[in-house]
Write an enzyme that holds these catalytic residues in place. Sequence first.
Site, short mmCIF file in Angstrom:
data_model
loop_
_atom_site.label_atom_id
_atom_site.label_comp_id
_atom_site.label_asym_id
_atom_site.label_seq_id
_atom_site.Cartn_x
_atom_site.Cartn_y
_atom_site.Cartn_z
N GLY A 176 0.76 -1.24 0.00
CA GLY A 176 0.00 0.00 0.00
C GLY A 176 0.79 1.28 0.00
N GLU B 271 3.59 -7.08 0.98
CA GLU B 271 3.23 -7.24 -0.44
C GLU B 271 3.36 -5.92 -1.20
OE1 GLU B 271 -0.78 -8.50 -0.20
OE2 GLU B 271 -0.34 -10.38 0.85
N PRO B 272 4.55 -5.35 -1.30
CA PRO B 272 4.67 -4.11 -2.08
C PRO B 272 4.52 -4.36 -3.58
CG PRO B 272 6.84 -4.89 -1.45
CD PRO B 272 5.84 -5.80 -0.77
N GLY B 273 3.88 -3.45 -4.25
CA GLY B 273 3.74 -3.53 -5.71
C GLY B 273 4.10 -2.20 -6.33
N ARG B 274 3.18 -1.23 -6.20
CA ARG B 274 3.37 0.09 -6.78
C ARG B 274 4.70 0.71 -6.34
NH1 ARG B 274 -0.89 3.49 -8.07
NH2 ARG B 274 -2.23 2.23 -6.71
N ARG C 278 -5.02 4.82 -16.09
CA ARG C 278 -5.14 5.48 -14.79
C ARG C 278 -5.73 6.89 -14.86
NH1 ARG C 278 -1.62 6.73 -11.67
NH2 ARG C 278 -2.64 6.08 -9.73
N CYS D 110 -11.72 7.01 -29.44
CA CYS D 110 -12.99 7.72 -29.61
C CYS D 110 -13.80 7.74 -28.31
CB CYS D 110 -13.80 7.10 -30.75
SG CYS D 110 -13.08 7.43 -32.36
N TYR E 180 0.48 -0.49 -12.77
CA TYR E 180 -0.90 -0.35 -13.25
C TYR E 180 -0.95 0.42 -14.56
CZ TYR E 180 -1.44 -1.99 -8.55
OH TYR E 180 -1.31 -2.73 -7.40
#
Length: 416
Positions: free
Chosen positions: A238, A273-276, A312, A344, A373
């Site tokens: 997070g 659980e790091p991701g970003r 995003r 479009c 992401y």
Amino acid sequence: MSFHYRNGSLHGEQVSLEEIATEVGTPCYVYSAEAILSRFRTYNVAFGDTPHTVCYAVKANSNLAILQLLAREGAGFDIVSGGELYRVLQAGGDPAKVVFSGVGKTREEIEYALQSGIFSFNSESEPELSWISEAAVKLGKQARVALRVNPDVNASTHEYISTGLKEHKFGIDIALSEGVYQRASKLPGLTLDNVSCHIGSQILNPSSLLEAIDRVLSLIERLRAQGLAITHVDLGGGLGVAYKPGDETPSIEDYVGHIVSKTKGRGLHVAIEPGRSLVAEAGVLLSRVLLDKENGGKLFVIVDAAMNDLMRPSLYKAHHEIETVREHAEGSPTRKADIVGPVCESGDFLAKDRELPVLAPGDLVAIRNAGAYGFVMASNYNSRPRSAEVLIEGATWRIARQRESLADLVRGEQLL
């Protein structure tokens, strides 16, 4: 910094981004191996001698080269689908360091994970606990399981990526979790020695994360008092990154230091659980200017990247800094414009009312902090082939994913 100007041109590590764009084309995602590894090592070293596993959240960026890079460093992996497990295994990840999260695992995915020998399931409902038990008995396995508890803590982030309140679909209400643990402990094939928690993503003030940790540790003490041998805790991820100028980002070392001090002497193996925070700042999306136009006095700069490449801004109204690949001298004229793509949809934008140097057709821009992401949320909307992905390592680079072709767009489809 992994991305910086050198001799008037933006570089990733020691490689010119102009060179990559010329060779590979645009749009194109470019990742810095150095940036990813340095952040992973920061997490890992900060734990010191505390038993721990840093499990990369695969959903942030699941490119095989990035997974392989982290697997070689000894990373664990947090997955949310059977497809992500397949990717981890293809990249050489250790299944014994894999935790399987997610609110909607299928029976087939559960069996696949058990057969693969994953470390643990983070289970989010009682029906799923029954499914895992049935699958474990069927396969003659013992499944390690944590309940993902919902601590009812406000993560103070975008509503779509907040997961820790009672009204969210994730987890099991912490107030009800003791009863669930007791009922689950009677199911065959399950080892309940773990508690899991994750309250959301892009958190810039870690106080909410620390509050959630305190509630989880209190729960563990109550469960132990009831006879459950809890030896592992998964505290989720997070930590946010600086998308906007002036954003104050949490220190990885300080945050992990708080975790170590809170869990010290409790006999717990800690997983996070790091991701970003591992990959966002390690990536840029390169795009080339097509043209500009005015409508009603408003200026639009149209580029060849679009919402199908980077979702995003359209989905979250997220901010990404945009830089010209060719460095502009200080004091160069600027214009305020919306940076938009060819899709479009009026929602197809990468930035709105952004003050940027004057851009001409053919100019290259780099959309920053696109490593998380980004490509994983890309689509073929408007029948647009998905972009290439490139990994830089020092002075060398290679294609980590080929650009899709027109033939790829119809692969698997059948004419009447």
